[in-house]
Scaffold this active site. Structure first.
Site, PDB file in Angstrom:
ATOM      1  N   GLU A 161      19.728   7.065   4.100  1.00  0.00           N
ATOM      2  CA  GLU A 161      20.356   7.913   4.539  1.00  0.00           C
ATOM      3  C   GLU A 161      21.614   9.315   3.685  1.00  0.00           C
ATOM      4  O   GLU A 161      22.328   9.634   4.262  1.00  0.00           O
ATOM      5  CB  GLU A 161      20.522   8.689   5.935  1.00  0.00           C
ATOM      6  N   GLU A 266      10.020   2.705   9.119  1.00  0.00           N
ATOM      7  CA  GLU A 266      10.278   3.208  10.282  1.00  0.00           C
ATOM      8  C   GLU A 266       8.908   4.210  10.727  1.00  0.00           C
ATOM      9  O   GLU A 266       9.615   5.366  11.687  1.00  0.00           O
ATOM     10  CB  GLU A 266      11.878   4.342  10.845  1.00  0.00           C
TER      11      GLU A 266
END
Ligand code: GLA
Length: 376
Positions: A161, A266
């Site tokens: 991220e 995910e």
């Protein structure tokens, strides 16, 4: 008699989610078997699942998945809580579980702005450290953690991220203190610690145009500099409506053109009313009964919508067999999904393929049927 025995064996096999044993009365295949010619199918695990405390989920995991990710136990705050303290108690058990079951083991993650203790960025007086010190700390951390599992953890989410929604670099403490090249340094340190490990950049919402362009540019630059990046993880925290199959398709294709593999890392599908515009774990919305419409069970219509959504997602992923090398769910059953508590605490969500009683949902059948129809 033979017929009844066959029926009994088949039901038992379905109940235990065991792979097909008998072609003449074969139970549905497992996820990993159904997609064997296409990509690995994985799940993120919590400690109860890999320390033998949750036998039911343990059985599902061993039968259905050939890759595992650690939900939390390899994050910085868990393995390296204080400057001179490393704690590998749970991480060791996670890796042992994967090895025992011959799974492709993922390390998640090395460098992220969340779940990292404040001391990492400060000296003992609480003052922000300089670039040199932070690079040194990052290097020590990566060498120690990756080095410990060298040859056992097959792929690492090296940087998690690093981008904002507009595709520019997130102004994280890593970026502020070290500068933009913290990313390439993290990859180089990880490669030095285990030259065989596959190294990934992992992020959410890369299906959105602006953020995708930023990530493509980042990967392009890393490749041009010879940085050892092997793949990009699309987190895949989706809803029933977002992202579209077309957005996902374009995203996978574009990264593929840069010569990196793509993984869905995910995956879950949020069926509840949207309470957030972002997948940033730092975001929290206020509780409201309107945001929790199915506390006692998922209505059939939504169950069907979820099955259709999962079928569409896997159709899109399977279109890119080989380029997409792994699809990992963020959790195993609905009861332990983070989606029950984020971005609103205490909701009842239904994001995965197994229900609160560890039973496969219609969405599970839809994903299996899709593979059978396609001939994965
Ligand atoms: C992000 C992280 C994961 C996890 C999820 C929510 O996607 O990469 O490690 O924290 O948020 O559980």
């Amino acid at each position: 008699m033979g017929k009844y025995l066959c029926f009994f064996v088949a039901s038992l096999a379905v109940t235990l989610y065991a792979p097909a044993q008998n072609q003449s009365c074969s139970p549905p295949p497992t996820l990993k078997d159904a997609y064997q010619g296409c990509f690995m199918v994985g799940a993120a695990l919590n400690p109860a699942q890999f320390t033998g405390q949750d036998q039911a989920e343990d059985a599902i995991i061993r039968a259905q998945f050939n890759s595992i990710s650690p939900e939390n136990v390899l994050k910085w705050e868990v393995v390296h809580p204080q400057p001179d303290v490393y704690d590998f108690a749970l991480a060791d058990k996670y890796v042992e579980f994967g090895q025992r079951n011959h799974m492709f083991i993922i390390g998640h993650n090395l460098v992220w702005h969340s779940q990292v203790p404040p001391w990492v960025f400060e000296d003992d007086k609480g003052t922000r450290v300089n670039r040199k010190v932070l690079l040194q700390r990052m290097r020590n951390h990566i060498q120690t953690v990756v080095g410990r599992y060298k040859g056992r953890i097959a792929g690492w989410d090296v940087v998690n991220e690093a981008l904002d929604e507009d595709g520019t670099l997130r102004n994280s403490p890593w970026e502020k203190i070290i500068g933009a090249d913290y990313i390439e340094n993290a990859f180089r340190y990880a490669h030095q610690a285990d030259p065989q490990a596959l190294l990934y950049y992992n992020d959410y919402s890369l299906e959105n145009e602006a953020k995708r362009q930023g990530a493509l540019e980042l990967v392009r630059k890393l490749k041009a500099k010879g940085v050892p990046i092997s793949g990009v993880g699309l987190q895949g925290h989706t809803s029933l409506a977002w992202p579209s199959a077309e957005q996902i398709d374009t995203t996978i294709t574009e990264f593929g053109k840069l010569g990196v593999r793509v993984m869905i890392t995910e995956l879950d599908v949020d069926v509840l009313p949207s309470a957030s515009h972002t997948a940033d774990v730092a975001y929290n919305a206020a509780s409201d009964p309107k945001l929790n419409p199915y506390p006692n069970g998922l209505p059939d219509a939504v169950q069907q919508e979820l099955s259709q959504r999962y079928s569409d997602l896997f159709r899109t992923y399977a279109k890119h067999c080989g380029l997409v090398t792994r699809v990992t769910f963020w959790g195993v059953t609905d009861k332990d999904s983070w989606k029950n508590n984020w971005p609103v605490k205490g909701r009842t969500n239904y994001p995965l393929l197994f229900d609160r009683n560890d039973r496969p949902k219609p969405a599970f059948d839809a994903v299996i049927q899709l593979a059978l129809k396609r001939g994965c």
